[in-house]
Design a protein around this motif. Structure first.
Motif, PDB file in Angstrom:
ATOM      1  N   LYS A   4       0.868  -1.178   0.000  1.00  0.00           N
ATOM      2  CA  LYS A   4       0.000   0.000   0.000  1.00  0.00           C
ATOM      3  C   LYS A   4       0.904   1.227   0.000  1.00  0.00           C
ATOM      4  N   LYS A   5       0.963   1.877  -1.135  1.00  0.00           N
ATOM      5  CA  LYS A   5       1.815   3.064  -1.221  1.00  0.00           C
ATOM      6  C   LYS A   5       1.164   4.234  -0.487  1.00  0.00           C
ATOM      7  N   PRO A   6       1.985   5.061   0.138  1.00  0.00           N
ATOM      8  CA  PRO A   6       1.418   6.227   0.829  1.00  0.00           C
ATOM      9  C   PRO A   6       0.813   7.214  -0.160  1.00  0.00           C
ATOM     10  N   ARG A   7      -0.126   8.002   0.332  1.00  0.00           N
ATOM     11  CA  ARG A   7      -0.715   9.046  -0.508  1.00  0.00           C
ATOM     12  C   ARG A   7       0.363  10.054  -0.879  1.00  0.00           C
TER      13      ARG A   7
ATOM     14  N   LEU B   5       3.977  15.714  -0.836  1.00  0.00           N
ATOM     15  CA  LEU B   5       4.372  16.873  -1.637  1.00  0.00           C
ATOM     16  C   LEU B   5       4.103  18.192  -0.926  1.00  0.00           C
ATOM     17  N   LYS B   6       3.092  18.203  -0.081  1.00  0.00           N
ATOM     18  CA  LYS B   6       2.772  19.446   0.638  1.00  0.00           C
ATOM     19  C   LYS B   6       3.871  19.849   1.614  1.00  0.00           C
ATOM     20  N   VAL B   7       4.658  18.890   2.086  1.00  0.00           N
ATOM     21  CA  VAL B   7       5.687  19.216   3.077  1.00  0.00           C
ATOM     22  C   VAL B   7       7.105  19.128   2.512  1.00  0.00           C
ATOM     23  N   CYS B   8       7.235  18.918   1.210  1.00  0.00           N
ATOM     24  CA  CYS B   8       8.591  18.828   0.662  1.00  0.00           C
ATOM     25  C   CYS B   8       9.262  20.200   0.748  1.00  0.00           C
TER      26      CYS B   8
ATOM     27  N   PHE C  89      10.793  22.141  -1.184  1.00  0.00           N
ATOM     28  CA  PHE C  89      10.874  22.995  -2.367  1.00  0.00           C
ATOM     29  C   PHE C  89       9.481  23.122  -2.964  1.00  0.00           C
ATOM     30  N   SER C  90       9.308  24.117  -3.795  1.00  0.00           N
ATOM     31  CA  SER C  90       7.975  24.315  -4.368  1.00  0.00           C
ATOM     32  C   SER C  90       7.709  23.266  -5.436  1.00  0.00           C
ATOM     33  N   VAL C  91       6.476  22.824  -5.478  1.00  0.00           N
ATOM     34  CA  VAL C  91       6.063  21.809  -6.442  1.00  0.00           C
ATOM     35  C   VAL C  91       5.088  22.465  -7.408  1.00  0.00           C
ATOM     36  N   HIS C  92       5.317  22.258  -8.684  1.00  0.00           N
ATOM     37  CA  HIS C  92       4.466  22.853  -9.711  1.00  0.00           C
ATOM     38  C   HIS C  92       3.022  22.387  -9.520  1.00  0.00           C
ATOM     39  N   SER C  93       2.090  23.293  -9.715  1.00  0.00           N
ATOM     40  CA  SER C  93       0.679  22.985  -9.484  1.00  0.00           C
ATOM     41  C   SER C  93       0.193  21.823 -10.356  1.00  0.00           C
ATOM     42  N   ARG C  94       0.752  21.673 -11.537  1.00  0.00           N
ATOM     43  CA  ARG C  94       0.375  20.559 -12.415  1.00  0.00           C
ATOM     44  C   ARG C  94       0.724  19.217 -11.751  1.00  0.00           C
ATOM     45  N   LEU C  95       1.868  19.152 -11.071  1.00  0.00           N
ATOM     46  CA  LEU C  95       2.259  17.922 -10.387  1.00  0.00           C
ATOM     47  C   LEU C  95       1.387  17.673  -9.165  1.00  0.00           C
ATOM     48  N   LEU C  96       0.996  18.749  -8.483  1.00  0.00           N
ATOM     49  CA  LEU C  96       0.085  18.585  -7.347  1.00  0.00           C
ATOM     50  C   LEU C  96      -1.259  18.025  -7.811  1.00  0.00           C
TER      51      LEU C  96
ATOM     52  N   ALA D 122      -3.933  10.811  -8.682  1.00  0.00           N
ATOM     53  CA  ALA D 122      -3.393   9.477  -8.376  1.00  0.00           C
ATOM     54  C   ALA D 122      -3.892   9.000  -7.019  1.00  0.00           C
ATOM     55  N   ASP D 123      -3.925   9.888  -6.052  1.00  0.00           N
ATOM     56  CA  ASP D 123      -4.432   9.527  -4.719  1.00  0.00           C
ATOM     57  C   ASP D 123      -5.902   9.129  -4.783  1.00  0.00           C
TER      58      ASP D 123
END
Length: 123
Positions: free
Chosen positions: A87-90, A95-98, A100-107, A113-114
């Protein structure tokens, strides 16, 4: 333009992502294989570096931390022990706590996927 190091890194990721199975003594290899839905098993090459990290990764997926000595055993362990339990984590909370900034498309992709994973877990 990508540097030589970036091209090599990209090539390794592409090789793992396109593999049919990965027997790995590299924890990073197992992480990438799991992320790309590539069947994998942990290879006992005679030296397990930092066993607690392997245990931590295994427990984050809900699988046992079993090492095998050959590909055939790895395929059996994957089919019988890893695939039915993994069971992979969500993705979105990670990504919310990484740092560095994450591009909105990846979010958005992570969110979708979640949602797909949640639906498939409900049966």
């Amino acid at each position: 333009m990508q540097t030589l190091r970036q091209r090599r890194f990209r090539r390794i990721l592409d090789d793992i992502a396109s593999a049919r199975f990965m027997l790995t003594a590299s924890l990073h290899g197992a992480v990438v294989a799991a992320a790309y839905n590539v069947p994998f098993a942990f290879w006992d090459n005679g030296f397990v570096d930092l066993p607690f990290k392997w245990q931590d990764f295994s427990s984050s997926l809900g699988i046992d931390c079993d090492f095998v000595s050959d590909t055939q055993s790895g395929l059996v362990v994957y089919k019988e022990k890893i695939l039915p339990r993994m069971k992979k984590p969500r993705l979105l909370p990670i990504l919310k706590v990484c740092p560095f900034s994450v591009h909105s498309r990846l979010l958005l992709k992570a969110y979708m996927a979640d949602r797909r994973a949640a639906k498939s877990n409900r049966g």
